[in-house]
Design a protein around this motif. Structure first.
Motif, PDB file in Angstrom:
ATOM      1  N   MET A   1      63.190 -11.794  13.946  1.00 48.20           N
ATOM      2  CA  MET A   1      62.657 -12.857  13.108  1.00 48.20           C
ATOM      3  C   MET A   1      62.498 -14.157  13.894  1.00 48.20           C
ATOM      4  O   MET A   1      61.409 -14.742  13.948  1.00 48.20           O
ATOM      5  CB  MET A   1      63.565 -13.096  11.898  1.00 48.20           C
ATOM      6  CG  MET A   1      63.137 -14.285  11.037  1.00 48.20           C
ATOM      7  SD  MET A   1      64.280 -14.630   9.679  1.00 48.20           S
ATOM      8  CE  MET A   1      65.716 -15.259  10.581  1.00 48.20           C
ATOM      9  N   HIS A   2      63.575 -14.617  14.529  1.00 48.96           N
ATOM     10  CA  HIS A   2      63.533 -15.910  15.214  1.00 48.96           C
ATOM     11  C   HIS A   2      62.592 -15.903  16.416  1.00 48.96           C
ATOM     12  O   HIS A   2      61.852 -16.866  16.641  1.00 48.96           O
ATOM     13  CB  HIS A   2      64.942 -16.319  15.649  1.00 48.96           C
ATOM     14  CG  HIS A   2      65.783 -16.824  14.525  1.00 48.96           C
ATOM     15  ND1 HIS A   2      67.050 -16.355  14.264  1.00 48.96           N
ATOM     16  CD2 HIS A   2      65.545 -17.757  13.572  1.00 48.96           C
ATOM     17  CE1 HIS A   2      67.546 -16.970  13.206  1.00 48.96           C
ATOM     18  NE2 HIS A   2      66.644 -17.816  12.769  1.00 48.96           N
ATOM     19  N   MET A   3      62.579 -14.826  17.175  1.00 51.77           N
ATOM     20  CA  MET A   3      61.694 -14.785  18.336  1.00 51.77           C
ATOM     21  C   MET A   3      60.221 -14.690  17.917  1.00 51.77           C
ATOM     22  O   MET A   3      59.347 -15.257  18.576  1.00 51.77           O
ATOM     23  CB  MET A   3      62.059 -13.609  19.252  1.00 51.77           C
ATOM     24  CG  MET A   3      63.417 -13.766  19.939  1.00 51.77           C
ATOM     25  SD  MET A   3      63.594 -15.313  20.893  1.00 51.77           S
ATOM     26  CE  MET A   3      64.570 -16.314  19.737  1.00 51.77           C
ATOM     27  N   SER A   4      59.944 -14.003  16.817  1.00 49.20           N
ATOM     28  CA  SER A   4      58.570 -13.941  16.318  1.00 49.20           C
ATOM     29  C   SER A   4      58.102 -15.312  15.850  1.00 49.20           C
ATOM     30  O   SER A   4      56.975 -15.741  16.144  1.00 49.20           O
ATOM     31  CB  SER A   4      58.467 -12.935  15.164  1.00 49.20           C
ATOM     32  OG  SER A   4      58.749 -11.627  15.599  1.00 49.20           O
ATOM     33  N   VAL A   5      58.969 -16.005  15.133  1.00 50.83           N
ATOM     34  CA  VAL A   5      58.639 -17.349  14.655  1.00 50.83           C
ATOM     35  C   VAL A   5      58.452 -18.304  15.832  1.00 50.83           C
ATOM     36  O   VAL A   5      57.491 -19.085  15.872  1.00 50.83           O
ATOM     37  CB  VAL A   5      59.737 -17.874  13.705  1.00 50.83           C
ATOM     38  CG1 VAL A   5      59.506 -19.355  13.383  1.00 50.83           C
ATOM     39  CG2 VAL A   5      59.764 -17.066  12.420  1.00 50.83           C
ATOM     40  N   PHE A   6      59.347 -18.228  16.807  1.00 54.70           N
ATOM     41  CA  PHE A   6      59.232 -19.096  17.981  1.00 54.70           C
ATOM     42  C   PHE A   6      57.935 -18.823  18.754  1.00 54.70           C
ATOM     43  O   PHE A   6      57.303 -19.740  19.260  1.00 54.70           O
ATOM     44  CB  PHE A   6      60.438 -18.916  18.904  1.00 54.70           C
ATOM     45  CG  PHE A   6      61.667 -19.645  18.446  1.00 54.70           C
ATOM     46  CD1 PHE A   6      61.679 -20.376  17.279  1.00 54.70           C
ATOM     47  CD2 PHE A   6      62.830 -19.608  19.204  1.00 54.70           C
ATOM     48  CE1 PHE A   6      62.811 -21.049  16.845  1.00 54.70           C
ATOM     49  CE2 PHE A   6      63.966 -20.296  18.789  1.00 54.70           C
ATOM     50  CZ  PHE A   6      63.956 -21.012  17.607  1.00 54.70           C
ATOM     51  N   PHE A   7      57.549 -17.544  18.841  1.00 53.92           N
ATOM     52  CA  PHE A   7      56.311 -17.224  19.547  1.00 53.92           C
ATOM     53  C   PHE A   7      55.107 -17.800  18.797  1.00 53.92           C
ATOM     54  O   PHE A   7      54.138 -18.267  19.418  1.00 53.92           O
ATOM     55  CB  PHE A   7      56.163 -15.714  19.710  1.00 53.92           C
ATOM     56  CG  PHE A   7      54.996 -15.306  20.561  1.00 53.92           C
ATOM     57  CD1 PHE A   7      54.824 -15.826  21.835  1.00 53.92           C
ATOM     58  CD2 PHE A   7      54.042 -14.409  20.084  1.00 53.92           C
ATOM     59  CE1 PHE A   7      53.736 -15.463  22.633  1.00 53.92           C
ATOM     60  CE2 PHE A   7      52.954 -14.041  20.858  1.00 53.92           C
ATOM     61  CZ  PHE A   7      52.803 -14.574  22.135  1.00 53.92           C
ATOM     62  N   ALA A   8      55.165 -17.766  17.469  1.00 54.96           N
ATOM     63  CA  ALA A   8      54.102 -18.392  16.679  1.00 54.96           C
ATOM     64  C   ALA A   8      54.049 -19.886  16.952  1.00 54.96           C
ATOM     65  O   ALA A   8      52.968 -20.481  17.039  1.00 54.96           O
ATOM     66  CB  ALA A   8      54.326 -18.129  15.187  1.00 54.96           C
TER      67      ALA A   8
ATOM     68  N   PHE B   1      71.179 -23.740  14.380  1.00 55.60           N
ATOM     69  CA  PHE B   1      70.240 -24.700  14.955  1.00 55.60           C
ATOM     70  C   PHE B   1      68.830 -24.115  15.009  1.00 55.60           C
ATOM     71  O   PHE B   1      67.845 -24.826  14.804  1.00 55.60           O
ATOM     72  CB  PHE B   1      70.697 -25.121  16.353  1.00 55.60           C
ATOM     73  CG  PHE B   1      70.038 -26.375  16.847  1.00 55.60           C
ATOM     74  CD1 PHE B   1      70.479 -27.619  16.404  1.00 55.60           C
ATOM     75  CD2 PHE B   1      68.978 -26.322  17.734  1.00 55.60           C
ATOM     76  CE1 PHE B   1      69.867 -28.787  16.841  1.00 55.60           C
ATOM     77  CE2 PHE B   1      68.367 -27.475  18.175  1.00 55.60           C
ATOM     78  CZ  PHE B   1      68.806 -28.711  17.723  1.00 55.60           C
ATOM     79  N   PHE B   2      68.731 -22.804  15.285  1.00 53.93           N
ATOM     80  CA  PHE B   2      67.441 -22.115  15.239  1.00 53.93           C
ATOM     81  C   PHE B   2      66.811 -22.303  13.854  1.00 53.93           C
ATOM     82  O   PHE B   2      65.619 -22.609  13.728  1.00 53.93           O
ATOM     83  CB  PHE B   2      67.612 -20.627  15.521  1.00 53.93           C
ATOM     84  CG  PHE B   2      67.624 -20.263  16.987  1.00 53.93           C
ATOM     85  CD1 PHE B   2      67.774 -21.232  17.964  1.00 53.93           C
ATOM     86  CD2 PHE B   2      67.491 -18.946  17.381  1.00 53.93           C
ATOM     87  CE1 PHE B   2      67.785 -20.904  19.314  1.00 53.93           C
ATOM     88  CE2 PHE B   2      67.503 -18.595  18.732  1.00 53.93           C
ATOM     89  CZ  PHE B   2      67.654 -19.575  19.698  1.00 53.93           C
ATOM     90  N   ALA B   3      67.624 -22.072  12.811  1.00 54.47           N
ATOM     91  CA  ALA B   3      67.129 -22.166  11.434  1.00 54.47           C
ATOM     92  C   ALA B   3      66.670 -23.585  11.119  1.00 54.47           C
ATOM     93  O   ALA B   3      65.597 -23.782  10.531  1.00 54.47           O
ATOM     94  CB  ALA B   3      68.210 -21.721  10.454  1.00 54.47           C
ATOM     95  N   ILE B   4      67.469 -24.571  11.509  1.00 53.38           N
ATOM     96  CA  ILE B   4      67.117 -25.969  11.244  1.00 53.38           C
ATOM     97  C   ILE B   4      65.814 -26.332  11.944  1.00 53.38           C
ATOM     98  O   ILE B   4      64.924 -26.970  11.362  1.00 53.38           O
ATOM     99  CB  ILE B   4      68.256 -26.905  11.704  1.00 53.38           C
ATOM    100  CG1 ILE B   4      69.491 -26.705  10.822  1.00 53.38           C
ATOM    101  CG2 ILE B   4      67.810 -28.372  11.666  1.00 53.38           C
ATOM    102  CD1 ILE B   4      70.723 -27.432  11.318  1.00 53.38           C
ATOM    103  N   THR B   5      65.679 -25.919  13.202  1.00 51.62           N
ATOM    104  CA  THR B   5      64.475 -26.220  13.977  1.00 51.62           C
ATOM    105  C   THR B   5      63.239 -25.585  13.357  1.00 51.62           C
ATOM    106  O   THR B   5      62.179 -26.228  13.258  1.00 51.62           O
ATOM    107  CB  THR B   5      64.629 -25.740  15.429  1.00 51.62           C
ATOM    108  OG1 THR B   5      65.741 -26.415  16.031  1.00 51.62           O
ATOM    109  CG2 THR B   5      63.384 -26.034  16.242  1.00 51.62           C
ATOM    110  N   THR B   6      63.356 -24.332  12.928  1.00 53.22           N
ATOM    111  CA  THR B   6      62.196 -23.662  12.328  1.00 53.22           C
ATOM    112  C   THR B   6      61.763 -24.349  11.041  1.00 53.22           C
ATOM    113  O   THR B   6      60.556 -24.485  10.778  1.00 53.22           O
ATOM    114  CB  THR B   6      62.491 -22.175  12.049  1.00 53.22           C
ATOM    115  OG1 THR B   6      63.657 -22.048  11.229  1.00 53.22           O
ATOM    116  CG2 THR B   6      62.703 -21.410  13.328  1.00 53.22           C
ATOM    117  N   PHE B   7      62.720 -24.801  10.237  1.00 53.47           N
ATOM    118  CA  PHE B   7      62.370 -25.491   8.994  1.00 53.47           C
ATOM    119  C   PHE B   7      61.710 -26.842   9.275  1.00 53.47           C
ATOM    120  O   PHE B   7      60.746 -27.222   8.609  1.00 53.47           O
ATOM    121  CB  PHE B   7      63.599 -25.677   8.111  1.00 53.47           C
ATOM    122  CG  PHE B   7      63.913 -24.488   7.256  1.00 53.47           C
ATOM    123  CD1 PHE B   7      63.013 -24.057   6.279  1.00 53.47           C
ATOM    124  CD2 PHE B   7      65.087 -23.785   7.426  1.00 53.47           C
ATOM    125  CE1 PHE B   7      63.290 -22.947   5.494  1.00 53.47           C
ATOM    126  CE2 PHE B   7      65.372 -22.681   6.638  1.00 53.47           C
ATOM    127  CZ  PHE B   7      64.467 -22.258   5.670  1.00 53.47           C
TER     128      PHE B   7
END
Length: 204
Positions: free
Chosen positions: A87-94, A142-148
């Motif tokens: 999930m996180h790596m897919s979102v980060f790649f986007a 922190f990943f979650a906070i950054t994505t939001f």
């Protein structure tokens, strides 16, 4: 498949959907013009926010439900961290494709997750589950906070049809901190494993 694993599976299924929803909300032609009009892009941006909200909440509660109701399984122990990474790596790649995240920061986060995946498989061969350190849990938060933050900023910038340089700098700093926390949690994890001598017979 029990409820916690169903939640994890739903996150796995929704991840690629979320990736394309976010990507198309920011997708532009070779001439720099948006493919979709502003209304459609805002709808896609909000839809991605709702998908992300569900996925992060499901990530937060699936483990708690499993432990509280005695539903912890061998599948869940492997499935949950893999789904989180996916999930996180897919979102980060986007985010990289949409110029929100620098590619080098994404690579550091990705390499960290792949190394952790390898280590978990190695430890499972020894029937050992080595707990994550506090930095690993902080990294996930922190990943979650950054994505939001990036997702909300994307909604605003789509509506305003512009990006703000000051906010772009803040987003860049957050991405750098994601990379730093990824490295820090990995190094501490490896040091703790080394000190425990769990893998001594393998590394000899």
């Amino acid at each position: 498949m029990n409820l916690p694993n169903k939640l994890t599976f739903s996150r796995l299924v929704l991840t690629p959907i979320g990736f394309f929803v976010f990507y198309f909300s920011t997708f532009k032609t070779i001439y720099g013009e948006p493919v979709f009009n502003t209304t459609i892009r805002i709808v896609l941006s909000v839809l991605f926010f709702l998908l992300l909200l569900y996925m992060e909440i499901s990530d937060l509660i699936d483990g708690k439900i499993a432990r509280k109701n005695g539903l912890v399984t061998d599948l869940g122990k492997v499935f949950d961290p893999f789904s989180d990474m996916f999930m996180h790596m897919s979102v980060f790649f986007a985010f990289v494709l949409s110029s929100f995240m620098p590619f080098w920061a994404f690579l550091i986060c990705l390499y960290r997750e792949l190394i952790m995946l390898f280590m978990r498989n190695l430890l499972s061969s020894k029937s050992v589950a080595f707990p994550a350190n506090i930095f690993g849990k902080a990294k996930t938060m922190f990943f979650a906070i950054t994505t939001f933050i990036i997702t909300i900023y994307n909604i605003f910038s789509t509506w305003a049809q512009t990006r703000i340089r000051a906010v772009d700098i803040i987003v860049y700093i957050l991405c750098v901190l994601c990379a730093v926390m990824s490295l820090l949690s990995l190094v501490i994890y490896l040091i703790n494993i080394r000190k425990s001598h769990i893998l001594d017979d393998i590394t000899r």
